[in-house]
Every structure is written in C-alpha cells, then in structure tokens.
Scaffold this active site. Sequence first.
Site, mmCIF file in Angstrom:
data_model
loop_
_atom_site.group_PDB
_atom_site.id
_atom_site.type_symbol
_atom_site.label_atom_id
_atom_site.label_comp_id
_atom_site.label_asym_id
_atom_site.label_seq_id
_atom_site.Cartn_x
_atom_site.Cartn_y
_atom_site.Cartn_z
ATOM 1 N N TYR A 89 67.372 -5.837 122.337
ATOM 2 C CA TYR A 89 68.079 -5.477 123.569
ATOM 3 C C TYR A 89 68.626 -4.048 123.519
ATOM 4 C CZ TYR A 89 68.002 -10.466 124.767
ATOM 5 O OH TYR A 89 67.619 -11.751 125.064
ATOM 6 N N LYS A 134 62.149 -15.164 112.376
ATOM 7 C CA LYS A 134 60.703 -15.363 112.528
ATOM 8 C C LYS A 134 60.036 -14.595 111.375
ATOM 9 C CE LYS A 134 57.213 -16.985 114.934
ATOM 10 N NZ LYS A 134 56.891 -18.418 114.893
ATOM 11 N N ASP A 166 61.040 -21.033 116.263
ATOM 12 C CA ASP A 166 60.344 -22.076 117.025
ATOM 13 C C ASP A 166 60.757 -23.462 116.523
ATOM 14 O OD1 ASP A 166 59.119 -21.054 114.766
ATOM 15 O OD2 ASP A 166 57.090 -21.500 115.404
ATOM 16 N N ASP A 220 70.517 -15.493 122.077
ATOM 17 C CA ASP A 220 70.632 -15.596 123.527
ATOM 18 C C ASP A 220 70.004 -16.916 123.987
ATOM 19 O OD1 ASP A 220 70.974 -14.986 126.164
ATOM 20 O OD2 ASP A 220 69.589 -13.296 126.220
ATOM 21 N N ASP A 260 72.036 -20.927 124.615
ATOM 22 C CA ASP A 260 71.917 -21.604 125.916
ATOM 23 C C ASP A 260 71.356 -23.015 125.731
ATOM 24 O OD1 ASP A 260 72.971 -19.685 127.511
ATOM 25 O OD2 ASP A 260 71.217 -19.491 128.816
#
Length: 356
Positions: free
Chosen positions: A142, A191, A223, A247, A251
């Site tokens: 970001y 990852k 994942d 992020d 959620d």
Amino acid sequence: MEAKLAVIRGDGIGPDIVEQALLVLHKIEEKFGHKFHCQDVLAGGCAIDAVGNCLPQETIDVCKAADAVLLGAVGGPKWDTLPGGERPERALLGLRKELGLFANLRPAMIFEALAGASPLKAEILEGGLDILVVRELTGGIYFGERGTKDTPMGPAAYDVEQYSEGEVRRIAKVAFDMAQKRNKHVTSVDKANVLDSSRLWRRIVAEVAKDYPDVTLDNLYVDNAAMQLVRNPRQFDVIVTSNIFGDILSDEASQITGSIGMLPSASLAVGNFGMYEPIHGSAPDIAGQDKANPTATILSVAMMLRYTFGLGAEADAIENAVKAVLAQGLRTPDLFTGEGKLVGTQEMGAAIAAAI
Ligand code: NAD
C-alpha cells in the site's frame, strides 16, 4: 491520572457513537478518579465542509499533542463524487502517516450472548472465540513504489510489496508482547513459498521469537490462514501479518463474529500513543436516527485505557459492563433477532455506563 485526548467524531454515525463512548469514559473518570481532557477536532467529510480539507493541520497538531486519539468514522455519499485524493477517507491514511501508527490491532471475539450471530456453525465456535489480528499498517504494497509502464501485452500498472527488517521486527515485537499477555501463541501469516518479501518476513519473525521463549510461533501461508479462519478459528490467539494480508484477514475474522457494531480497533505508534476507533464505517444509512450500535466505540475506549494508559482494571470494567448489558438482553437494531429488548444508541450507551 490526567491525560489529553483528541476526539474526532467524524461523519455519519460517528457523532452518535462517540457521544456514548465519552459518556462511558466520564463514568470511568468518576469511578476511578481520572481526568481526560478532551479536545474535539475535525477530520473527514465534516472537515471538507468546514475548511475544504479532510485533514486540517490543526487536527494533526492537536492529535500529536494528545496522549491518544478517539475516532468515530469518516465518509459518506455526500463526498463520494470527489476525486480519490480529496475524499474523506484520505484523512485516515494521513493520520496513520502523520502519527506514525504502524501497528493495527483488531480483536475478533464472540460475546457469549451473541454467539448465534456468527455465520459459522455453533460446534466450530464452542467455547468462544478470541483472536487478535496484528496488522502492519505503514509498509508493504500500500505504500511501496507504484507506477505504469509499457509491456508487450499493453500498458501495465504495478505496486511493489517491500518490507525492511526493521519494519518486520517492530511489528513482530508488538505481536509477541500481546501474546505474552494472552494465550502465548503467535501465528505469523505470509506467502513465503512465493514472495521474497515474505521470506524476509518469516526470517525476522523467527529471530524475534527467540526473545520470547514462553510464546509458541507458527507460520501459515495466507491462503491456508484464510481457510483455517473459517475451518477452525479457535486455533488462533495472535495473528501477525503484513498490511495487505492483514487488511483482508482482519475483515474475515471480524465477519466470523457476525456483529460489525461490536468490534473495536487500535492503531499504535512507538511508545504508548494510539488511535482508537470502531472497525465499521460511518453507516450513513442510519446516521442521526438513534439506531447505531455504540459498543464498538465503547470497547475502543477500553482498548485505549489498556494499551495507551495501562489501566487494565478500568478496561476490564468497560468490557464487563458490555457483557452484563448483553446478558440483560439489551439489543440495538443490528443485534436484534426478536428476543430481548430493542434499544437505541443512547439507551445502549447509558446502560453500559450505568453497569460500570
Ligand atoms: P459501514 O461499516 O459504514 O456500514 C456497513 C453496514 O453495517 C451498513 O448497513 C451499516 O448500517 C451497518 N453498520 C455499520 N456500523 C454499524 C453500527 N455501529 N451499528 C449498526 N449498524 C452498523 O460500511 P460502508 O457502508 O461500506 O461505508 C460507509 C461509509 O463509511 C463510506 O463512506 C466508507 O468509505 C466509510 N468507511 C469509513 C471507515 C472509517 O472511518 N474507519 C471504515 C470503513 C468505511
């Protein structure tokens, strides 16, 4: 104790819910003999309307001079047509940057009285749920280099995921410190089977873990973590991860609890400074109608007392008051399923304050 608090009510339901959070804070002041000097400042759409800028310099200055910031929510349809860089939500990125808020803490817990609100089967959640997602907030993709270039397949756009050892060490320490005060288990999510930045992340987290022999460290690929969160969420205590993975996973974790109006968050800087806010947005559809659930903001005050001011007993008092009021059957419209007593924002806030 005495402390300075910057208060950003913001837009939509922001003013409704912050009012109730301050009512609860005043009850804490009374009961425990503290004084919080609160100063209201503007950010978001209301700041655009008042001074033409979603994050006025005065707001930044007052926040920097305070010991903590309490924020409602910003944004709404009135400002949705503004260009991206001028929208109210930019104030949040600006505050994070200006205040050096590098660690985002998002608890996902299920209150016993609300267990039925989760979309997961009851047997998966038996015994409750209490996860803390620690998300890196000022680095990664970001904030990395971005741009466009020509390629044989046509114009392309790119965003770079980059983490320094220092950035990873800093957020890992926050996660291990939190785990020491909880169930002593950190799951680092990356990852590393594909990304170099994740391999660096994993190596540094393992180094930091050596300073916390009482805390168990696991690593999961993102994942798999996304899958495990719905398959067996009770295996988690503290999850630490990068900006973009956090992020998404925070959620997902909050959805498991089924009640967006109940979940607080903290964004911390180096030292004890922090900004505290509910995880939800400004809910313009119910703004000013006495329908918003103020509990997420009230629990954000509890996080503030615990993390910035080290007032554990006061934070416990708020959390226990929330549990007591839920157990009495009080429900704002977002929680109401036909049983218990339907109440508005103000009655919920007053009941929680009275239960302290
Ligand atoms: P939202 O979280 O505001 O609302 C989603 C749904 O949840 C709505 O139906 C809303 O009524 C409900 N809801 C949210 N909080 C509630 C509460 N406390 N009590 C009862 N119901 C509640 O998300 P959205 O609709 O996607 O966004 C609305 C605005 O908020 C947008 O402008 C968005 O950019 C902004 N936003 C701000 C923040 C923030 O300030 N941190 C975060 C997310 C979204």
